[in-house]
Design a protein around this motif. Structure first.
Motif, mmCIF file in Angstrom:
data_model
loop_
_atom_site.group_PDB
_atom_site.id
_atom_site.type_symbol
_atom_site.label_atom_id
_atom_site.label_comp_id
_atom_site.label_asym_id
_atom_site.label_seq_id
_atom_site.Cartn_x
_atom_site.Cartn_y
_atom_site.Cartn_z
ATOM 1 N N HIS A 1 0.834 -1.207 0.000
ATOM 2 C CA HIS A 1 0.000 0.000 0.000
ATOM 3 C C HIS A 1 0.868 1.257 0.000
ATOM 4 O O HIS A 1 0.520 2.257 -0.639
ATOM 5 N N TYR A 2 1.999 1.205 0.707
ATOM 6 C CA TYR A 2 2.910 2.352 0.720
ATOM 7 C C TYR A 2 3.465 2.629 -0.681
ATOM 8 O O TYR A 2 3.490 3.788 -1.129
ATOM 9 N N ILE A 3 3.878 1.583 -1.369
ATOM 10 C CA ILE A 3 4.417 1.742 -2.728
ATOM 11 C C ILE A 3 3.356 2.371 -3.645
ATOM 12 O O ILE A 3 3.642 3.288 -4.428
ATOM 13 N N LEU A 4 2.117 1.897 -3.531
ATOM 14 C CA LEU A 4 1.053 2.415 -4.382
ATOM 15 C C LEU A 4 0.771 3.889 -4.094
ATOM 16 O O LEU A 4 0.488 4.670 -5.006
ATOM 17 N N ALA A 5 0.879 4.275 -2.829
ATOM 18 C CA ALA A 5 0.604 5.670 -2.448
ATOM 19 C C ALA A 5 1.673 6.631 -2.956
ATOM 20 O O ALA A 5 1.454 7.849 -2.974
ATOM 21 N N LEU A 6 2.830 6.105 -3.370
ATOM 22 C CA LEU A 6 3.912 6.967 -3.840
ATOM 23 C C LEU A 6 3.560 7.704 -5.126
ATOM 24 O O LEU A 6 4.075 8.792 -5.387
ATOM 25 N N GLY A 7 2.697 7.106 -5.957
ATOM 26 C CA GLY A 7 2.379 7.704 -7.253
ATOM 27 C C GLY A 7 1.898 9.134 -7.123
ATOM 28 O O GLY A 7 2.453 10.056 -7.734
#
Length: 524
Positions: A40-46
């Motif tokens: 979820h953290y990686i996805l929020a980076l966008g």
């Protein structure tokens, strides 16, 4: 041949979505929860990288300024997510940056009093302070509407028919950052889209030691493969002689985040200096706060369904909006160049992984805070090309939109009245914002273009949001068009039990505040 029974044709409506492995208050094992939190953290980076990457250069800032803004926005995403999951709606929602704030912020950037500043660094700081002041003042809208329970009163005019277009366009309305962005670099965008669909859907039954590893971590697996492929293309010189914009969309070394990031940097309030305040800027920013409120309202209802919870009662929804207002205030104090709203892509990931656990989202908030302070490590992940995220959005935004359409099961879709309301709201919710965006691209200003800049920004912001337009059209039609005789067609008998906290016994399980705080803030 035996006659077909009615129950074999239709499916009974269900309050809670079935098929999830973990719902809102059930937790995966710690190892799995931590890995899902990182996903979820990686996805929020966008979003955390995209918004500063667009706005900071327009303000005169350099790569170092961009990194600081990205770190600050990511830090506040973590803090606001923890506040929302602990004290707000308590739904498993990531609270991230909002594209709704870009229209008034760009207007501030183009203000003549700021553009005449010659020194780029001074112009950046002056613009940042002006944006901060506008966001701080505008945040009061959500704080007042939320904590005064005024939004709870307003939400009593909502019905399943009225909410379908709003929730659906929370996903569909973001189509412009889906495949149009993928098309900017098809050689990495299309493989990411195909691999994510294959791993999350066609290989979801593949198990390792009775654990569906591919389904749970389809995003991470596909991202690592495509990111490595993109890095290989970059290192081999495939983009050496391509246009600059193609290189920005495709190369893995164009963001300059890693080289510009400090090893350790902790964001703090007023780090850019004292905010400056302007009434026109603040009023225009209030439009973005209203849009954020509507988009988050739809997103909260979608998150509840994908977490296998009941729809949040008006009291809980209003409480969540109040805490989101606190988050916007913090954004203004820290200087993130954005307000806050619910991250739609992370809601879609709940459905893709079939894990709607609140604990997973709280762990992801921990990752956001941790990596925002460790600059170099956070910048490594933040250097992923946005095209890769856009490919994932094509799936996740569509999933959230379909959750909105699933509310039609509680209504009578053999009613011409309902067909009219849903169809017109969906069409205008897509068509009007597209007109505003297309007009702005051609004329370099919005359709509202009077001598009052704050008025222009207010209207252009409001009508550039699909969920906002859909809500205005759907709720107006639903509450004025044959509304007295059509309660059953509108789905109100099903909706009624979720209009109060005590209307359904499951609400206490899902939405009660922690630490026995309900003693001081009794639900209504």
């Amino acid at each position: 041949m035996d006659p077909v029974k009615p129950e074999e044709i239709s499916h009974p409506p269900m309050d809670q979505l079935q098929g999830l492995e973990y719902c809102i208050d059930s937790n995966p094992p710690w190892g799995e929860a931590i890995a899902l939190g990182f996903e979820h953290y990686i996805l929020a980076l966008g979003t955390a990288v995209m918004i500063p990457s667009v706005l900071v250069p327009m303000m005169g800032g350099d790569d170092g300024d961009k990194v600081r803004v990205v770190q600050t926005l990511l830090f506040l995403q973590g803090v606001n997510t923890l506040l929302q999951t602990l004290f707000g709606t308590r739904l498993p929602t990531v609270i991230g940056g909002s594209y709704a704030f870009m229209v008034p912020i760009i207007s501030i950037i183009k203000d003549s009093s700021l553009t005449r500043i010659v020194d780029p660094q001074l112009r950046f700081l002056s613009t940042m302070r002006a944006v901060q002041g506008a966001i701080i003042v505008a945040s009061s809208v959500q704080i007042i509407l939320g904590f005064s329970q005024m939004w709870a009163i307003c939400s009593r005019f909502f019905s399943p028919v009225g909410m379908v277009p709003v929730i659906a366009l929370t996903g569909f309305g973001l189509f412009n950052i889906g495949f149009p962005v993928v098309g900017n670099c098809v050689e990495i965008g299309v493989p990411m889209l195909i691999l994510f669909v294959i791993f999350s859907q066609y290989l979801k039954n593949f198990q390792f030691r009775q654990f569906p590893v591919v389904e749970r971590f389809a995003l991470l697996i596909a991202l690592v493969i495509v990111w490595a492929y993109a890095h290989l293309l970059t290192a081999s010189g495939a983009y050496k002689h391509r246009p600059h914009q193609t290189q920005v969309n495709c190369r893995t070394d164009m963001s300059n985040l890693i080289s510009s990031a400090p090893w350790i940097k902790i964001p703090y309030p007023l780090q850019w200096g004292a905010p400056s305040f302007d009434a026109g800027h603040a009023f225009a920013m209030m439009a973005a706060v209203f849009v954020s409120l509507i988009e988050s309202t739809g997103a909260f209802k979608a998150a509840a369904r994908l977490a296998s919870a009941t729809p949040p009662p008006p009291h809980v929804l209003s409480r969540g909006i109040g805490w989101q207002g606190i988050g916007i205030l913090l954004n203004g104090l820290f200087g993130t160049l954005s307000g806050s709203s619910v991250s739609v892509e992370n809601i879609g990931l709940l459905g893709s992984t079939r894990v709607g656990s609140r604990r997973v989202i709280q762990i992801s908030a921990g990752f956001m805070i941790f990596f925002s302070m460790l600059g170099k490590f956070g910048a490594l992940f933040a250097s992923i090309p946005f095209t890769i995220f856009a490919a994932v959005y094509c799936v996740l935004f569509g999933l959230v939109a379909s959750v909105g359409l699933s509310f039609l099961q509680f209504t009578n879709m053999n009613s011409l009245r309902n067909l009219f309301i849903v169809g017109v709201s969906l069409f205008l919710g897509l068509s009007i914002p597209e007109y505003f965006r297309d007009f702005t691209m051609k004329a370099l200003h919005g359709p509202a273009h009077t001598n009052a800049g704050w008025f222009n920004d207010f209207l252009n912001t409001i009508f550039s949001s699909s969920p906002m337009v859909a809500l205005m059209v759907a709720v107006f039609l639903d509450n004025t068009l044959d509304y007295k005789e059509t309660a059953r067609d509108r789905g109100l008998p099903w909706w009624a039990k979720f209009r109060t906290f005590k209307g359904d016994s499951r609400n206490e399980e899902f939405y009660t505040l922690p630490f026995n705080l309900n003693r001081f803030f009794p639900p209504s």
